[in-house]
Design an enzyme around this catalytic site. Sequence first.
Site, PDB file in Angstrom:
ATOM      1  CE1 TYR A   1      -3.080  -2.842   8.707  1.00 32.67           C
ATOM      2  CE2 TYR A   1      -5.112  -3.425   9.854  1.00 32.67           C
ATOM      3  CZ  TYR A   1      -4.694  -2.601   8.761  1.00 32.67           C
ATOM      4  OH  TYR A   1      -5.281  -2.124   7.950  1.00 32.67           O
TER       5      TYR A   1
ATOM      6  CG  ASP B   1      -2.443  -1.148   5.527  1.00 35.66           C
ATOM      7  OD1 ASP B   1      -1.175  -1.530   5.381  1.00 35.66           O
ATOM      8  OD2 ASP B   1      -2.518   0.029   5.771  1.00 35.66           O
TER       9      ASP B   1
ATOM     10  CD  GLU C   1      -3.166   0.677   2.086  1.00 32.01           C
ATOM     11  OE1 GLU C   1      -3.590   1.710   2.807  1.00 32.01           O
ATOM     12  OE2 GLU C   1      -3.466  -0.420   2.253  1.00 32.01           O
TER      13      GLU C   1
END
Length: 700
Positions: free
Chosen positions: A300, A103, A7
């Site tokens: 994350y 992601d 990303e």
Amino acid sequence: MKLVIAEKPSVAQSLAAVLGAKERGQGYLQGNGYVVSWCVGHLIGLAAADAYDARYSNWCYEDLPIIPKVWKYAVAPDKKEQYEVLVSLMNRPDVESLVCATDAGREGELIFRLVYDHAGCQKPIERLWISSMEDTAIREGFESLRPGRDYDLLYEAALCRAKADWMVGISGTRLFSTLYRKTLNIGRVMTPTLALVVEREAAISNFKKEKFYTVVLDCGKFTAVSDRCENRKAADHLAAACSTQAAVVKRVERKQKSTQPPKLYDLTSLQRDGNRLFGYTAQQVLDYAQALYEKKLLTYPRTDSNYLTEDMKDTIAGLCELAASALPFAIPTFTVDAGRVINNAKVSDHHALLPTRQVKSTDLAALPAGERNILTLVTVRLLCAVGERQSYEDTVAVLDCGGTSFTAKGRVITVPGFKAVEQAHLSTLKKKPEDDTKDEDTKALPPLTEGQTFERVKAAVKEGATSPPKHFTEDLLLSAMEHASAEEFAEIEGVERTGLGTPATRAGVLEKLVRGGFLERKGRQLLPTKKGFNLIVVLPESVKSASLTAQWEADLKAVERGEQTADAFLGGIENMVSELVAQYSAIKADIAMFQQREVIGKCPRCGSDVVEGKKNFYCTNRECQFSMWKDDRFFTSKHKELTKPMAAALLKNGRIKMKGLFSEKKGVLYDAVVVLADTGEKYVNYKIELPPRAKKQGKE
């Protein structure tokens, strides 16, 4: 050869380093059987309305609603070069398959799939799904790549979200903007969120404070309080009757109680504490957490889970030990009960936020203050979540004096448990949050027995008043967004998310409301502007309903699980938009509500009023060229946009303290003072002033 698409460039570089792709190309790296490239966020998006018909360039009520039969897409103009790089790489003969490494969530899936589909690529897809950027996590992720088709429904839900936002945003915004002759941005999540704030302010304005009175007995080493009295005269009478009289203990009750450790952080709860403890905005917390993730210090961040999975259980004790040793303050001895934070059923896409094992080898003091504070929060929360419950004994004593009952309460902490770790952290903060002082106000009572008498007690009247609802801070508003309509959906089987937006999108929603001039920040409070208040007044319930929007979020989750079709979801959105336009066909709008421009300050050049325009803050004197552009390169390069409160502060004081400025040179966030350095030329200039310590460290 596999083409890996991340990303962001920074993530791509981390992946390439682990994969051994060291050879640099234009917009990619390659080597060891891999080509690694990146998307730079959303490269492809839904096309603008005028892509369907040139007449949509102008906003006309007669053209509404705008509901595409066949959806069109467009490449972001400023990202066209990287898109062409990706198309070229996809078409390379030696590229046999692709790895989606954006992601691991709904929006990440959308970013990759739109590029893949728009490029017309048909090569096989595999999915990298990881929750940490540590080298070991990346290696394990590539060893267990999943088939891309496993995420088709996630892509469908993401595309539904984008199309729903487009339809509501385009038609809703044009409808009310043309009716009221003022740009009024309408959003599927944004508008109900604004409604929450407006409704809260209305409740505060309509609140009528009611006084009440209690009588307090001073028994020497403790006090006892009466029930509330309706008026001062009754309280004075009771105090007079009790003064110098004896108070007798009639009953003593002792109960053993405990406080359970908190859950691990998901993104929303981390944003709430970041705001409550440090005053950070939700967007700043997300930025800090994302930076830590890319530095491999945090898992994350865009997660909605507070739990871990069973396979992580054996690693938790070791991680806790490393995390505790990395903290810059002493931690009391703590226990580790990993079972408290394990629940496979409550982990969907990603587990709760955790520090990584890399914190052991990281000098936390060298991190920017914002990142250090957020990493410390996550680390402390881990130690608290697996810790021992706090145990205490509450004592309630009822005394009789002059025929009236008085109550004394006390508390003794028997086992500090996780609270000892929490308090160790709070003691390091310069400003302690009010909420964390409540328990400390309850002191221990002396030993009391039934029949015990206290002679000649003193009695005094204490005046109190009922309190209005609190103004929203980002902490409180995030909670309200998260739990919107929770009661309505509590008994609906299978509905997990009942809030407005998702943890990943709520920060952006709040920033849009501030940038659009609908909300403003005053200290830590988020308050509606006159424009925001007026907008909610004129909008129908279907657009501003928190429950309806929360239901849409639940429906999107159902699409993701395959329990509802995309067509059914979008059909409901289309019907709502069509009914909205039809409903307002006969409305005579009061355009005066939105025509007045608010003065935000005085022009430093000529002294005339400065007001807000669509893209700038400008001097009302037509002969004066003073203009502060919202997208000024000075601010956008630092990942900021000039907002109305910022412009007002710069005009009033000539300077403003700002947190979370991005350094293009070093790729870190820092705090500094921005100075309005206007020289009277065509464009307004700004400059940075760093505190002495930052200058010494050589920061930007």
